[in-house]
Design an enzyme around this catalytic site. Structure first.
Site, mmCIF file in Angstrom:
data_model
loop_
_atom_site.group_PDB
_atom_site.id
_atom_site.type_symbol
_atom_site.label_atom_id
_atom_site.label_comp_id
_atom_site.label_asym_id
_atom_site.label_seq_id
_atom_site.Cartn_x
_atom_site.Cartn_y
_atom_site.Cartn_z
ATOM 1 N N ARG A 121 45.023 58.126 35.466
ATOM 2 C CA ARG A 121 46.164 57.913 36.459
ATOM 3 C C ARG A 121 45.827 57.881 37.856
ATOM 4 N NH1 ARG A 121 47.749 62.523 33.315
ATOM 5 N NH2 ARG A 121 48.997 61.695 31.520
ATOM 6 N N LYS A 143 45.967 44.675 46.740
ATOM 7 C CA LYS A 143 46.459 44.320 45.493
ATOM 8 C C LYS A 143 45.170 44.216 44.142
ATOM 9 C CE LYS A 143 49.562 40.765 47.353
ATOM 10 N NZ LYS A 143 49.796 39.167 47.002
ATOM 11 N N LYS A 227 43.832 39.414 58.219
ATOM 12 C CA LYS A 227 44.743 39.817 56.807
ATOM 13 C C LYS A 227 44.960 41.162 57.077
ATOM 14 C CE LYS A 227 45.071 39.970 52.118
ATOM 15 N NZ LYS A 227 44.517 39.756 50.859
ATOM 16 N N GLU A 237 54.577 43.802 50.210
ATOM 17 C CA GLU A 237 54.703 42.425 50.044
ATOM 18 C C GLU A 237 56.264 42.437 50.033
ATOM 19 O OE1 GLU A 237 52.483 40.151 47.241
ATOM 20 O OE2 GLU A 237 53.101 38.473 48.635
ATOM 21 N N ARG A 241 54.322 39.263 54.615
ATOM 22 C CA ARG A 241 52.960 39.209 53.877
ATOM 23 C C ARG A 241 52.912 37.730 53.369
ATOM 24 N NH1 ARG A 241 49.831 43.978 50.910
ATOM 25 N NH2 ARG A 241 48.209 42.616 49.837
ATOM 26 N N ASN A 245 50.553 33.021 52.169
ATOM 27 C CA ASN A 245 50.654 32.110 51.179
ATOM 28 C C ASN A 245 50.501 30.647 51.963
ATOM 29 O OD1 ASN A 245 50.530 33.603 48.879
ATOM 30 N ND2 ASN A 245 52.672 33.929 48.925
ATOM 31 N N HIS A 248 49.426 27.918 49.836
ATOM 32 C CA HIS A 248 49.450 28.107 48.462
ATOM 33 C C HIS A 248 50.614 27.549 47.509
ATOM 34 C CE1 HIS A 248 46.149 30.386 50.022
ATOM 35 N NE2 HIS A 248 45.851 31.210 48.892
ATOM 36 N N HIS A 252 48.389 26.454 44.098
ATOM 37 C CA HIS A 252 48.773 26.585 43.072
ATOM 38 C C HIS A 252 49.293 25.646 41.818
ATOM 39 C CE1 HIS A 252 49.568 31.078 44.342
ATOM 40 N NE2 HIS A 252 48.319 30.714 44.417
ATOM 41 N N HIS A 264 40.122 27.618 43.484
ATOM 42 C CA HIS A 264 41.360 27.947 44.239
ATOM 43 C C HIS A 264 41.185 27.548 45.788
ATOM 44 C CE1 HIS A 264 44.496 30.458 45.771
ATOM 45 N NE2 HIS A 264 43.743 31.084 46.369
HETATM 46 N N1 LIG Z 1 43.778 41.048 45.534
HETATM 47 C C1 LIG Z 1 43.812 40.037 46.107
HETATM 48 O O1 LIG Z 1 44.694 40.307 47.279
HETATM 49 C C2 LIG Z 1 43.192 38.947 46.142
HETATM 50 C C3 LIG Z 1 43.136 37.872 46.964
HETATM 51 C C4 LIG Z 1 42.681 36.604 46.874
HETATM 52 C C5 LIG Z 1 41.789 36.332 45.684
HETATM 53 N N2 LIG Z 1 41.952 37.382 44.602
HETATM 54 C C6 LIG Z 1 41.386 37.130 43.302
HETATM 55 O O2 LIG Z 1 40.155 36.811 43.559
HETATM 56 C C7 LIG Z 1 39.734 35.918 42.460
HETATM 57 C C8 LIG Z 1 38.459 34.946 43.084
HETATM 58 O O3 LIG Z 1 37.698 35.749 43.613
HETATM 59 P P1 LIG Z 1 36.025 34.739 43.800
HETATM 60 O O4 LIG Z 1 36.378 33.473 44.236
HETATM 61 O O5 LIG Z 1 35.242 35.714 44.748
HETATM 62 O O6 LIG Z 1 35.874 34.879 42.197
HETATM 63 P P2 LIG Z 1 34.768 35.421 41.395
HETATM 64 O O7 LIG Z 1 34.889 37.026 41.475
HETATM 65 O O8 LIG Z 1 34.816 34.647 40.202
HETATM 66 O O9 LIG Z 1 33.207 35.055 42.016
HETATM 67 C C9 LIG Z 1 32.949 33.716 41.973
HETATM 68 C C10 LIG Z 1 31.460 33.605 41.323
HETATM 69 O O10 LIG Z 1 30.500 34.046 42.515
HETATM 70 C C11 LIG Z 1 29.746 34.941 41.818
HETATM 71 N N3 LIG Z 1 29.306 35.757 42.798
HETATM 72 C C12 LIG Z 1 30.045 36.803 43.638
HETATM 73 N N4 LIG Z 1 29.279 37.316 44.458
HETATM 74 C C13 LIG Z 1 27.973 36.830 44.449
HETATM 75 C C14 LIG Z 1 26.617 36.894 45.149
HETATM 76 N N5 LIG Z 1 26.575 37.623 46.228
HETATM 77 N N6 LIG Z 1 25.657 36.128 44.543
HETATM 78 C C15 LIG Z 1 25.586 35.426 43.745
HETATM 79 N N7 LIG Z 1 26.933 35.178 42.912
HETATM 80 C C16 LIG Z 1 28.029 35.993 43.381
HETATM 81 C C17 LIG Z 1 30.422 35.672 40.593
HETATM 82 O O11 LIG Z 1 29.858 36.240 39.671
HETATM 83 C C18 LIG Z 1 31.181 34.295 40.076
HETATM 84 O O12 LIG Z 1 30.467 33.620 39.317
HETATM 85 C C19 LIG Z 1 40.830 35.280 41.830
HETATM 86 O O13 LIG Z 1 40.709 36.259 40.492
HETATM 87 C C20 LIG Z 1 41.923 35.986 42.440
HETATM 88 O O14 LIG Z 1 43.077 35.836 41.920
HETATM 89 C C21 LIG Z 1 42.671 38.466 44.944
HETATM 90 ZN ZN LIG Z 2 44.034 32.177 48.333
#
Ligand SMILES: NC(=O)c1ccc[n+]([C@@H]2O[C@H](COP(=O)([O-])OP(=O)(O)OC[C@H]3O[C@@H](n4cnc5c(N)ncnc54)[C@H](O)[C@@H]3O)[C@@H](O)[C@H]2O)c1
Ligand SMILES: [Zn+2]
Length: 373
Positions: A121, A143, A227, A237, A241, A245, A248, A252, A264
């Site tokens: 929880r 989030k 941010k 949101e 907020r 976007n 975006h 998307h 992305h």
């Molecule tokens: N919660 C939120 O508000 C929010 C906002 C934006 C994005 N997101 C989410 O984030 C995700 C995208 O994040 P991302 O682009 O970091 O993707 P990811 O977590 O897949 O990382 C990208 C790649 O980089 C690698 N990596 C990360 N740090 C590294 C480092 N220091 N050295 C070597 N490799 C490294 C990872 O293993 C992966 O292969 C999506 O799922 C998206 O929905 C969430």
């Molecule tokens: Zn984004």
């Protein structure tokens, strides 16, 4: 170390930024989020490099620490992986007196955060983002989510981390493509909130791409501040907020139409240019805004035109069927000018734009060959 204190319900969130911070992390974690047992949720690319050394350093401080990892990639951001991770933590007897540390890119941050929100929880959470995108976006704002067949991020929870620890030196091992993708979101922060910051990014493209720690630390700090300001004004949101976007709606659509082959951040780069054109065509965005963004994004090595083979009409069809779209007519978060967004007369932060206007604007974003044909 730069320390930012964010006012977010229920207990506030602290963001620490510093080159070399990972080495002193146990100290900060034990002080800010004391626990008897830490469960570190991470992905297979960063487990050996960053998560295991952190676990060893925590153990040296005489607390329990276990690493549970999943295969890196968006495809693993699922309920199945959440189940595997929580079962692994239960097997290691992580209890109510524990704390979750989410370490990695945005996928690890979102998954680890969702584990923290649901495990027994809810446990306190520390975010240790290691990709640029996670540092300036995913780890800030609370989030957390997993993807489901009906769409991305549709099952999740809000959970503000007690601590977000950002070490720009971790970017030294990040693949180039991921670095550029993160820079696209920084451009977005400048575009929606701070024109001067945006122009600084444009002028500092080379040092940023060369991963010089000082400009990177400045970029991370300014983006986190922007941010955080938006998120503090609207923690769950309901209104403002939406400005995050910007770019975006189109992004998307591009991601979905490419079956997620376009990353992305790359889709966001194209989406920002497209939505600046759409805003100008709709009469709300200053002339020249799209060109200014184009020049900066091009300098960062990001795409500035729609992918070949993608027609403007397809983008609108995909955007209209987006699961999160509320109305049948497409709404966009638009700029008024570089550094500021549009609010309509009713106080809404998104604007409805008729499809024929959007179509013409998207035509200006086709690759040059197709525009002239
Ligand atoms: N919660 C939120 O508000 C929010 C906002 C934006 C994005 N997101 C989410 O984030 C995700 C995208 O994040 P991302 O682009 O970091 O993707 P990811 O977590 O897949 O990382 C990208 C790649 O980089 C690698 N990596 C990360 N740090 C590294 C480092 N220091 N050295 C070597 N490799 C490294 C990872 O293993 C992966 O292969 C999506 O799922 C998206 O929905 C969430
Ligand atoms: Zn984004």
């Amino acid at each position: 170390v730069i320390r930012l204190a964010l006012k977010l319900p229920p207990e506030g969130s602290h963001v620490f930024i510093g080159a070399g911070l990972l080495d002193e992390l146990p100290e900060h974690v034990l002080e800010r989020v004391p626990a008897a047992h830490y469960g570190i949720v991470t992905d297979s690319h960063v487990a050996e490099k960053y998560a295991q050394p952190l676990a060893a350093a925590l153990r040296a401080e005489r607390v329990r620490a276990d690493v549970v990892s999943f295969t890196a990639g968006e495809g693993q951001k699922s309920r199945t992986t959440w189940a595997t991770l929580t079962d692994a933590l239960l097997a290691r007897r992580l209890g109510r007196d524990g704390c979750i540390i989410a370490l990695g890119g945005g996928v690890a941050c979102d998954l680890g955060g969702f584990v923290a929100a649901t495990y027994m929880r809810g446990l306190p959470c520390v975010q240790v983002p290691t990709s640029l995108l996670a540092m300036i976006d995913a780890s800030i704002g609370g989030k957390t989510a997993v993807d489901v067949p009906a769409g991305k991020n549709l099952v999740g929870a809000f959970l503000q981390p007690h601590l977000v620890a950002i070490d720009p030196l971790a970017l030294g091992t990040l693949p180039e493509r991921e670095l550029r993708a993160g820079l696209a979101e920084a451009v977005k922060h400048g575009a929606i909130a701070d024109g001067e910051y945006l122009r600084w990014i444009g002028q500092t493209a080379k040092p940023l791409l060369a991963r010089e720690p000082q400009p990177l630390a400045h970029l991370i700090r300014r983006s986190v501040e922007i941010k955080a300001a938006v998120v503090q004004a609207d923690p769950v949101e309901r209104g403002v907020r939406a400005v995050l976007n910007f770019g975006h709606t189109v992004a998307h659509a591009i991601e979905a139409l490419s079956a997620y082959a376009v990353p992305h951040g790359y889709a966001v780069a194209i989406g920002m240019i497209a939505e600046a054109e759409i805003g100008t065509a709709a009469g709300v965005t200053a002339e020249g805004t799209a060109d200014e963004l184009r020049a900066i994004l091009h300098g960062l090595g990001l795409p500035v035109a729609l992918p070949a083979g993608l027609a403007p009409a397809d983008i609108l069809t995909a955007a209209a069927s987006d699961k999160k779209a509320r109305a049948t007519r497409i709404r966009y978060a638009l700029l008024e000018r570089v550094g500021g967004t549009v609010t309509d007369d009713a106080g809404a932060h998104t604007v409805e734009v008729a499809d024929d206007i959007a179509l013409r604007a998207l035509g200006r974003c086709l690759p040059r060959e197709r525009r002239e044909a």
